[in-house]
Design an enzyme around this catalytic site. Structure first.
Site, PDB file in Angstrom:
ATOM      1  N   GLU A 127      58.320  49.002  30.066  1.00 17.36           N
ATOM      2  CA  GLU A 127      57.739  49.339  31.365  1.00 17.36           C
ATOM      3  C   GLU A 127      56.849  48.222  31.890  1.00 17.36           C
ATOM      4  OE1 GLU A 127      54.967  50.853  34.362  1.00 17.36           O
ATOM      5  OE2 GLU A 127      54.446  50.065  32.383  1.00 17.36           O
TER       6      GLU A 127
ATOM      7  N   ASP B 220      55.498  50.206  24.988  1.00 14.36           N
ATOM      8  CA  ASP B 220      55.243  48.775  25.118  1.00 14.36           C
ATOM      9  C   ASP B 220      53.911  48.567  25.826  1.00 14.36           C
ATOM     10  OD1 ASP B 220      56.479  49.634  27.671  1.00 14.36           O
ATOM     11  OD2 ASP B 220      56.317  47.513  28.193  1.00 14.36           O
TER      12      ASP B 220
END
Length: 454
Positions: free
Chosen positions: A156, A92
């Protein structure tokens, strides 16, 4: 000079690495469906899973984590009795921010001036490619000498804790003898560095309400309490005149003992405008690695274009507080919340919502795995010795893994050196650093396996 066979192999693999990073960067995998379609993250997760399968990983799975995102797991068995190493990255990314400020499309990997530009190129899609390169080089030079687990996180950057909660509920899944977190970076290009500390973080949203509805500023301004003005006054209470963070009860005077960060270099790395001073006191390393730092990362208020002469009935801000090692993020959250509540002016109504939290982390760089890493770095970076620095950012998973596996050694390396400008516009990765750190990781796995045989 004789070139190590692993270095030769990785050099030959770099064109493939660029192609793969191009494919991975193309996914707009911001783990916030309010900004980008969830399907973009799902497509990126499937790409990562397919890449692991193609390398012979077993038990490849897309793990549905409690925050609604997916982490990708795979296991590559090594020789009998070999140690197990967990390799971490995340797929991500941060949103691209102002796309017009990018010199090339943020989700299109672009080669410019010797660097590869694109959102996630360094943080941390490039970290996943680094793991693939290291493993491919080992396969081409006698095989992977350890058992390998790979975990690629899907949220994250959001700090929502999905993988941490999943790991706590499945404690055997990520168990390993040592863990390589591929999500930090060298102190600067060409200087091999392990990250010894990470600041933790807490993220809060604060809302101020003062009126039942907006009012005409000419008719009511001067007596009616303006929520935006109240919010500005509240946010100003979080720093003193020189910019030092001043959250009631939170200590902000610790010192950093280690690699220093010259102020001139920091000003250049941070792109501080000429004549503008740095904030707070102490050394740069003190300020960014050893002390708390508050940042207002967003404010909901009327934009300048189209603004009307009105008093605002409500206003909202999002606040990030970085928490250094030695302080507890949960305690810091309580102190920040209490500060916001007690410093709200004029009896305005205030509400505080926590939207993210992660504990700070400190590695034991005297552990045996660091000897293996230092030896690997000396080969990948001829003439340079491994350095240890801090990092102002947060990787909440580190503390979860440290708690779950207290005997495991945790090392932090990666591609996010200052020129990478992670989280900013025009993020980029140095292909030379990708190559050298892939060599580093491959040699580390060889050295580490040998150390366990002694």
């Amino acid at each position: 000079m004789t070139v190590h066979p692993i270095a030769e192999t990785i050099a030959s693999l770099m064109p493939r690495a660029k192609t793969e990073l191009t494919e991975l960067v193309a996914f707009q995998s911001v783990a916030d469906p309010a900004q980008f379609p969830k399907s973009e993250c799902e497509a990126a997760a499937n790409w990562v899973a397919d890449a692991l399968r193609s390398e012979g990983f077993q038990d490849v799975a897309l793990l549905d984590t409690p925050d609604g995102t997916q982490s990708v797991y795979g296991f590559l068995p090594g020789p009998a009795d070999a140690p197990t190493v967990l390799l971490y990255a995340h797929y991500d990314v941060q949103p691209p921010l102002d796309e017009d400020a990018w010199l090339s499309p943020p989700f299109e990997l672009t080669d410019r001036d010797g660097r590869w530009y694109g959102r996630g190129a360094a943080d941390c899609k490039g970290g996943f490619i680094m793991h693939l390169l290291a493993l491919r080089a080992l396969k081409a030079n006698g095989g992977v000498p350890v058992s390998v687990k790979v975990i690629a996180e899907g949220s994250e950057e959001q700090g929502t804790g999905g993988l941490e909660r999943y790991a706590e509920a499945h404690p055997d899944l990520l168990a390993a003898d040592t863990i390589v977190i591929g999500d930090t970076g060298n102190f600067r290009v060409g200087l091999p560095t392990v990250t010894a500390t990470l600041r933790g973080m807490t993220m809060l949203r604060v809302r101020i309400d003062t009126l039942e509805g907006n009012l005409h500023s000419g008719q009511f301004g001067g007596a009616a309490p303006d929520a935006l003005a109240a919010l500005i006054q509240l946010l100003a209470s979080l720093r003193d005149e020189d910019g030092t963070t001043t959250v009631d009860g939170l200590t902000a005077d610790a010192s950093w003992d280690g690699l220093e960060y010259p102020e001139a270099e920091f000003r250049k790395d941070a792109r501080v405008l000429d004549g503008v001073g740095l904030i707070s006191d102490g050394s740069v390393a003190d300020r960014i690695w050893a002390r708390p730092a508050v940042t207002v990362v967003g404010i909901d208020c009327p934009p300048v274009v189209g603004a009307t002469p009105s008093l605002q009935a409500s206003a909202r801000a999002q606040i990030s507080l970085r928490v250094p090692p030695g302080q507890d993020a949960a305690d810091a959250t309580k102190l920040l919340t209490a500060h916001l509540e007690s410093h709200t002016p004029w009896g305005a109504r205030v509400s505080v919502e926590q939207v993210g939290q992660g504990q700070p982390f400190k590695a034991d760089i005297t552990s045996p795995a660091y000897t293996s890493m230092a030896d690997a770095m000396s080969v990948a970076y001829p003439g340079e010795e491994m350095q240890a620095s801090g990092m102002g950012g947060s990787i909440p998973l580190c503390n979860t893994l440290s708690s779950l596996y207290p005997e495991a050694e945790i090392l932090l390396i990666g591609l996010s050196e200052p020129e990478a400008q992670i989280h900013a516009v025009n993020e980029s990765v140095s292909p030379e650093e990708l190559e050298r750190l892939s060599v580093t990781e491959a040699l580390f796995l060889v050295n580490y396996a040998r150390s366990k045989q002694v």
